[in-house]
Design a protein around this motif. Structure first.
Motif, PDB file in Angstrom:
ATOM      1  N   ALA A 180       0.777  -1.409  -0.029  1.00  0.00           N
ATOM      2  CA  ALA A 180       0.022   0.017  -0.026  1.00  0.00           C
ATOM      3  C   ALA A 180       0.941   1.179   0.019  1.00  0.00           C
ATOM      4  O   ALA A 180       0.583   2.171  -0.732  1.00  0.00           O
ATOM      5  N   ASN A 181       1.934   1.458   0.756  1.00  0.00           N
ATOM      6  CA  ASN A 181       2.766   2.463   0.873  1.00  0.00           C
ATOM      7  C   ASN A 181       3.440   2.626  -0.520  1.00  0.00           C
ATOM      8  O   ASN A 181       3.661   3.775  -0.955  1.00  0.00           O
ATOM      9  N   ARG A 182       3.968   1.322  -1.111  1.00  0.00           N
ATOM     10  CA  ARG A 182       4.314   1.565  -2.511  1.00  0.00           C
ATOM     11  C   ARG A 182       3.530   1.959  -3.510  1.00  0.00           C
ATOM     12  O   ARG A 182       3.827   2.713  -4.342  1.00  0.00           O
ATOM     13  N   SER A 183       2.347   1.614  -3.342  1.00  0.00           N
ATOM     14  CA  SER A 183       1.159   2.030  -4.507  1.00  0.00           C
ATOM     15  C   SER A 183       0.883   3.449  -4.353  1.00  0.00           C
ATOM     16  O   SER A 183       0.547   4.219  -5.295  1.00  0.00           O
ATOM     17  N   ILE A 184       0.770   3.960  -2.854  1.00  0.00           N
ATOM     18  CA  ILE A 184       0.685   5.278  -2.804  1.00  0.00           C
ATOM     19  C   ILE A 184       1.745   6.379  -3.199  1.00  0.00           C
ATOM     20  O   ILE A 184       1.486   7.512  -3.520  1.00  0.00           O
TER      21      ILE A 184
END
Length: 418
Positions: A180-184
């Motif tokens: 999620a952090n990488r996607s955001i």
């Protein structure tokens, strides 16, 4: 905002995974449940048939008790058979266990109370399955089977799933949080770039608007003077207006490259000839700045693309090289084919670009020397435009520099004639 977006993405991911895990477990549990009860039913029927063959046919009176009945074949669960009359009175026991009659009465009552021909119940910590079948002369036969181990499989399956689900959800939580952090991250970077872009445009427009406004105030305060007396203020206004026009044109051009659905007209053309045309146009400017030009252009290098756009890239890189080449320095221009690629490189001597700047020089409005760029009329959009054009042509552009010595811009494009 981005933290909330990440949390929503994380929660949604966990909900979806939880639903999938639950669906998978219910499918596995349903299949196991069906198989277990099918085996129990098959075993009850097997015991019933075994008991029928032993008891004999119709007309044989039931016995009061048969403790010496041979047990079912080995590797089977514990079982016993009770025979009752039409009133539900226990008249016969077929069991290999010497249990108190109270136990068998309790089992009989538990089976009859279910008001069904088959079922399960728990008695004294043991789970029993039963099946009621007609015997002969109005008697009924109730077969009992110890199913504690079989039902234990189902119970253990539930506990196993809960433990595995808990461990998996904890593991998936951290994995999902990482992704999620990488996607955001790219969304946040795009948002930050947009904010920076708006701030940069506002800053760039603020200076010419201030100059224009100041000069207009001067003109208004000297209304009695003629136009000839005010001409220098008008020149200042015109100059700043032209700078704003160039800025808006560059921004519109970048927007067209990045977001427009309109496709540029591509064709096979002689890139060597196109590069020579640009060099001839810039040659006078190069010599006026007391710069030596060295060039090596391989002939008949063909590309599939837009000739005008790629010539604009060469113009941008040459103009950038002229601005930053030291006095009596030189510019080295090279164009050649190499391994199905067209390699174009432009090297100029000068101060060079430091490591902290080299990775950002293709960003919009980024300038290593803002004051010098403004003096030359630049806004820091040229290299951004060049990068956008090269990427649109499926190519790569890069830069390397040795501080206080030289800077080299390199372009790789797919060759259409290699």
């Amino acid at each position: 905002m981005f933290k909330q977006l990440r949390n929503k993405f994380l929660i949604l991911n966990l909900i979806i995974i939880s639903i999938l895990m639950l669906a998978a477990f219910l499918s596995i549990y349903g299949l196991t449940y069906t198989n277990v009860y099918r085996d129990i039913d098959r075993e009850l029927h097997r015991i019933s048939e075994f008991s029928r063959k032993k008891d004999g046919g119709p007309g044989q009176p039931p016995l009061d008790r048969d403790l010496n009945s041979p047990p079912p074949p080995p590797n089977r669960s514990v079982s016993f058979v009770l025979i009752t009359d039409g009133e539900g009175t226990l008249v016969h026991i077929a069991s290999i266990f010497d249990m108190d009659n109270t136990f068998y009465e309790s089992a009989k009552e538990a089976a009859l109370s279910r008001d069904a021909n088959t079922g399960t119940f728990k008695m004294d910590g043991t789970y029993w399955a039963f099946m009621t079948r007609p015997h002969f002369d109005g008697y009924n036969k109730i077969i009992f089977l110890d199913v504690t181990s079989q039902l234990g499989i189902l119970t253990n399956l539930i506990y196993t799933f809960l433990a595995v689900a808990l461990i998996m959800l904890i593991f998936i939580f951290f994995i999902s949080r990482f992704f999620a952090n990488r996607s955001i991250k790219p969304i946040k970077e795009a948002f930050d770039k947009q904010k920076q872009f708006i701030a940069d445009v506002s800053h760039e427009l603020k200076t010419p608007l201030t100059v224009i406004n100041t000069n207009v105030d001067v003109l208004l305060s000297n209304r009695q003077e003629s136009i000839n007396d005010q001409v220098k203020w008008l020149h200042y206004i015109k100059s700043e207006t032209e700078r704003m026009t160039r800025l808006t044109n560059d921004l519109l051009y970048l927007a067209q490259i990045d977001y427009s659905n309109m496709k540029m007209i591509y064709s096979n053309f002689d890139f060597s000839e196109a590069a020579e045309d640009v060099l001839l146009t810039m040659e006078a400017v190069i010599f006026e700045n007391n710069i030596s030009l060295q060039y090596n252009i391989e002939p008949n290098v063909f590309l599939y693309g837009n000739r005008e756009q790629l010539q604009q890239v060469i113009m941008i890189l040459l103009d950038n090289a002229i601005k930053y080449t030291n006095n009596q320095g030189y510019i080295d221009f090279s164009l050649k084919k190499s391994h199905h690629q067209v390699i174009l490189s432009i090297t100029n001597t000068g101060e060079g670009i430091s490591v902290e700047h080299i990775g950002r020089i293709f960003d919009r409005f980024y300038r290593t020397d803002a004051s010098r760029s403004r003096a030359g009329g630049g806004y820091g959009l040229g290299l951004a435009i060049a990068k956008a054009i090269i990427e649109q042509h499926k190519g790569k552009i890069s830069a390397k520099s040795v501080v206080s010595q030289s800077t080299t811009f390199s372009i790789e494009l797919p060759c259409s004639s290699c």
